[in-house]
Motif scaffolding. Structure first.
Motif, PDB file in Angstrom:
ATOM      1  N   CYS B  40       0.839  -1.214   0.000  1.00 40.96           N
ATOM      2  CA  CYS B  40       0.000   0.000   0.000  1.00 40.96           C
ATOM      3  C   CYS B  40       0.869   1.256   0.000  1.00 40.96           C
ATOM      4  CB  CYS B  40      -0.904  -0.001   1.223  1.00 40.96           C
ATOM      5  SG  CYS B  40      -1.940   1.466   1.351  1.00 40.96           S
ATOM      6  N   VAL B  41       0.514   2.215  -0.911  1.00 41.32           N
ATOM      7  CA  VAL B  41       1.259   3.476  -0.972  1.00 41.32           C
ATOM      8  C   VAL B  41       0.448   4.638  -0.396  1.00 41.32           C
ATOM      9  CG1 VAL B  41       2.699   2.801  -2.916  1.00 41.32           C
ATOM     10  CG2 VAL B  41       0.474   3.858  -3.356  1.00 41.32           C
ATOM     11  N   TRP B  47     -10.406   4.831  -0.669  1.00 40.58           N
ATOM     12  CA  TRP B  47     -11.268   5.625   0.224  1.00 40.58           C
ATOM     13  C   TRP B  47     -12.160   6.575  -0.584  1.00 40.58           C
ATOM     14  CZ3 TRP B  47     -11.155  11.003   1.073  1.00 40.58           C
ATOM     15  CH2 TRP B  47     -11.929  11.454   2.152  1.00 40.58           C
ATOM     16  N   VAL B  48     -11.574   7.151  -1.645  1.00 38.03           N
ATOM     17  CA  VAL B  48     -12.337   8.074  -2.487  1.00 38.03           C
ATOM     18  C   VAL B  48     -13.497   7.348  -3.158  1.00 38.03           C
ATOM     19  CG1 VAL B  48     -12.230   9.457  -4.605  1.00 38.03           C
ATOM     20  CG2 VAL B  48     -10.385   9.614  -2.922  1.00 38.03           C
ATOM     21  N   ARG B  49     -13.219   6.117  -3.602  1.00 34.51           N
ATOM     22  CA  ARG B  49     -14.194   5.453  -4.468  1.00 34.51           C
ATOM     23  C   ARG B  49     -15.116   4.482  -3.747  1.00 34.51           C
ATOM     24  NH1 ARG B  49      -9.906   5.081  -9.459  1.00 34.51           N
ATOM     25  NH2 ARG B  49     -10.081   7.296  -9.949  1.00 34.51           N
ATOM     26  N   CYS B  50     -14.842   4.148  -2.519  1.00 32.35           N
ATOM     27  CA  CYS B  50     -15.710   3.201  -1.805  1.00 32.35           C
ATOM     28  C   CYS B  50     -17.105   3.804  -1.647  1.00 32.35           C
ATOM     29  CB  CYS B  50     -15.143   2.885  -0.422  1.00 32.35           C
ATOM     30  SG  CYS B  50     -16.294   1.880   0.559  1.00 32.35           S
ATOM     31  N   ALA B  54     -16.522   2.445   3.703  1.00 37.96           N
ATOM     32  CA  ALA B  54     -16.049   1.331   4.521  1.00 37.96           C
ATOM     33  C   ALA B  54     -14.517   1.220   4.540  1.00 37.96           C
ATOM     34  CB  ALA B  54     -16.674   0.019   4.025  1.00 37.96           C
ATOM     35  N   ILE B  55     -13.836   2.193   3.932  1.00 39.95           N
ATOM     36  CA  ILE B  55     -12.373   2.221   4.035  1.00 39.95           C
ATOM     37  C   ILE B  55     -12.022   3.053   5.267  1.00 39.95           C
ATOM     38  CG2 ILE B  55     -10.206   2.898   2.928  1.00 39.95           C
ATOM     39  CD1 ILE B  55     -11.644   0.719   1.344  1.00 39.95           C
ATOM     40  N   LEU B  56     -11.287   2.459   6.160  1.00 45.09           N
ATOM     41  CA  LEU B  56     -10.941   3.165   7.397  1.00 45.09           C
ATOM     42  C   LEU B  56      -9.606   3.875   7.233  1.00 45.09           C
ATOM     43  CD1 LEU B  56     -11.968   0.323   9.838  1.00 45.09           C
ATOM     44  CD2 LEU B  56     -13.261   2.377   9.234  1.00 45.09           C
ATOM     45  N   GLY B  60      -4.663  10.091   8.224  1.00 46.32           N
ATOM     46  CA  GLY B  60      -4.283  10.190   6.811  1.00 46.32           C
ATOM     47  C   GLY B  60      -3.723   8.918   6.221  1.00 46.32           C
ATOM     48  N   GLN B  61      -3.739   7.834   6.963  1.00 47.10           N
ATOM     49  CA  GLN B  61      -3.181   6.567   6.473  1.00 47.10           C
ATOM     50  C   GLN B  61      -4.290   5.511   6.357  1.00 47.10           C
ATOM     51  OE1 GLN B  61       0.594   6.118   6.259  1.00 47.10           O
ATOM     52  NE2 GLN B  61       0.240   8.327   6.153  1.00 47.10           N
ATOM     53  N   MET B  62      -4.211   4.741   5.283  1.00 41.71           N
ATOM     54  CA  MET B  62      -5.114   3.599   5.121  1.00 41.71           C
ATOM     55  C   MET B  62      -4.993   2.692   6.346  1.00 41.71           C
ATOM     56  SD  MET B  62      -7.079   1.493   3.419  1.00 41.71           S
ATOM     57  CE  MET B  62      -7.395  -0.235   3.097  1.00 41.71           C
TER      58      MET B  62
END
Lengths: 394, 112
Positions: B40-41, B47-50, B54-56, B60-62
């Protein structure tokens, strides 16, 4: 009347008259997409917005489906909302029109009536209006620009009445009314604003202190009951329309009493039933034949939805023959207006002979001479019951 | 249940805000996303497209997925430029770390 003296006499196209009504009403939100022959309404209205004549939020969208969706969103949020369209645009809207009605959004919509494709055609008929026949919208038909202007203002009150809360369509014949100029009496801006008043939404979604969930799923336990609510809402329209007409008459001096305009109807033996601008042509035919002593008359229908079946039946009962003129097909049966009138007359004791004519599809002109011929044809007792077509190359 | 259609609120309006805690739509899922933290970068396109939020994300980090509400559409996996997210069958075991962090995230939200 004091109020009449302050009116302004103007030469306006049907589109300008509708845009002036919208300017005076000054809705909170308008969302629209251009389509012939409706586009000019929005040209004029966008000019009012750009010049600061109204504070309306004008949302330009990528399609009529989006326009109607934006209207529903705005209406649910608590905004007084309007739009305008025609033909294919209305066809694209229609999915969301059903939802607007079910969510009880009082959105006033001007429809510049135009034929539906195919074949593609930009001229007037009422096929587009018939898309809304079962959608849960009240529908008014204007004969001229004055009626279109007046109906836009009255429609606002009807739509927002607490017992109605449904979309209202103001139908005006594409090109015939929208692009031709006529003398129109405008009311003073302040009088219109006072007449339409402030819109007080019942469940504004933006009222965060009273949160609501709108447009929820309704499974078999609830769907049927919610549709039944719409039936009640539609059935409230006639009474509300009469009240609004009476109030409007006091304001404007223009008397709209009831659901249709009778023209030499009382003692007529032979009657034409028609909606829209062709009613004007029919009046000319009636005048010509009356001058020759023929007992002919016109029932010009203003209110198509809800259909005023009892009043229509009462007005037509006892006539010798009635021709119902449809400017749309319901392929597979008689025309839509004929079916309504026919159904309304079922309970009548003295039913007239009833005939159905289709006229003016795709903008085909209909002349007073042709309508005189209709009046003569229906006097023949042996005249056929099949669908008749005015000025069609058989 | 309402006795009559007349008792139903107009247009079926529910006089309350939607309460997502009562209906965990994550159980509609047939496949679930799995996150490879090493790949993951943190572009956060997922997060934008979910469509279900449901993206936590933490600072500022996935930070993983909210499996209570992820419906398993796979948009995150499809959109990930480094293939750090892949869809796996629902039955497959998810590393405990992701579950714990997801839960902590939700509990943290509630206590605020």
């Amino acid at each position: 009347m004091a109020t009449r003296a302050s009116e302004q006499l103007r030469v306006l196209t049907g589109h300008q008259a509708v845009a002036e009504a919208m300017r005076q009403i000054e809705p909170d939100v308008v969302a629209a997409y251009p389509i012939t022959p409706q586009s000019e309404i929005m040209h004029y209205f966008a000019e009012f917005v750009a010049n600061g004549k109204v504070r309306t939020e004008l949302i330009t969208v990528e399609s009529e489906h989006s326009a109607m969706s934006a209207c529903v969103g705005a209406s649910v949020a608590g905004a007084r909302t309007m739009t305008a369209t025609a033909s294919q645009g209305l066809a694209l809207m229609i999915e969301i029109v059903y939802i607007a009605s079910a969510m009880r959004c009082p959105i006033v919509m001007a429809i510049a009536n135009r034929a539906l494709s195919g074949p593609i055609n930009i001229h007037c008929d009422h096929s587009d209006a018939m898309l809304g026949r079962d959608a849960g919208v009240a529908q008014l038909f204007a004969e001229d620009a004055q009626e279109a202007y007046d109906f836009m203002i009255m429609a606002q009150r009807i739509a927002e009445h607490p017992s109605v809360l449904l979309p209202v369509w103001v139908n005006l014949d594409g090109f015939t009314l929208t692009h031709t100029a006529d003398v129109v009496e405008l009311l003073e801006d302040e009088l219109v604003k006072e007449f339409v008043g402030e819109y007080k939404p019942r469940y504004p979604l933006l009222d965060v202190d009273h949160p609501t969930t709108q447009g929820p799923f309704a499974l078999p336990e609830y769907y049927f009951e919610l549709k039944r609510q719409q039936v009640d809402a539609m059935e409230s329209v006639p009474q509300v329309l009469l009240e609004v007409q009476a109030e409007f008459a006091r304001l404007s001096g223009r008397e709209y009493q009831g659901f249709f305009e009778p023209y030499y109807l009382d003692d007529a033996e032979y009657v034409i039933v028609v909606m829209g601008s062709t009613a004007g042509t029919t009046k000319e035919a009636v005048d010509t034949l009356r001058a020759r002593g023929e007992k002919v008359g016109l029932l010009k229908l203003w209110l198509f939805r809800p259909f005023p079946r009892e009043e229509i039946a009462a007005a037509l009962e006892g006539k010798r023959a009635v021709a119902v003129l449809d400017r749309a097909l319901s392929l597979g049966n008689y025309g839509p207006l004929y079916l309504e009138v026919s159904s309304a007359l079922y309970e009548a004791q003295r039913r007239p002979r009833l005939y159905n004519y289709t006229y003016g599809l795709g903008g085909r002109d209909t002349t007073a001479k042709q309508l005189e011929a209709v009046f003569m044809q229906i006097q023949e007792k042996t005249f056929g019951k099949e669908m008749h077509y005015i000025d069609l190359r058989e | 249940m309402f006795k009559s259609y007349k008792d139903l609120p107009l247009g079926g309006v529910i006089e309350a805000a939607p309460d997502r805690t009562k209906k965990k739509t994550g159980d509609w899922r047939e496949e679930k996303p799995l996150w490879d933290e090493a790949k993951c970068v943190n572009c956060l396109l997922c997060w934008v497209r979910c469509p279900e939020a449901a993206i936590l994300v933490e600072e500022g980090q996935m930070a993983g997925f909210d499996y209570d509400y992820c419906k398993g559409c796979g948009i995150c996996a499809h959109t990930c430029p480094t293939e750090a997210i892949k869809m796996v069958p629902e039955e497959e075991e998810v590393p405990e770390q992701a579950r714990v962090r997801a839960k902590a995230r939700r509990d943290g939200n509630k206590s605020k």
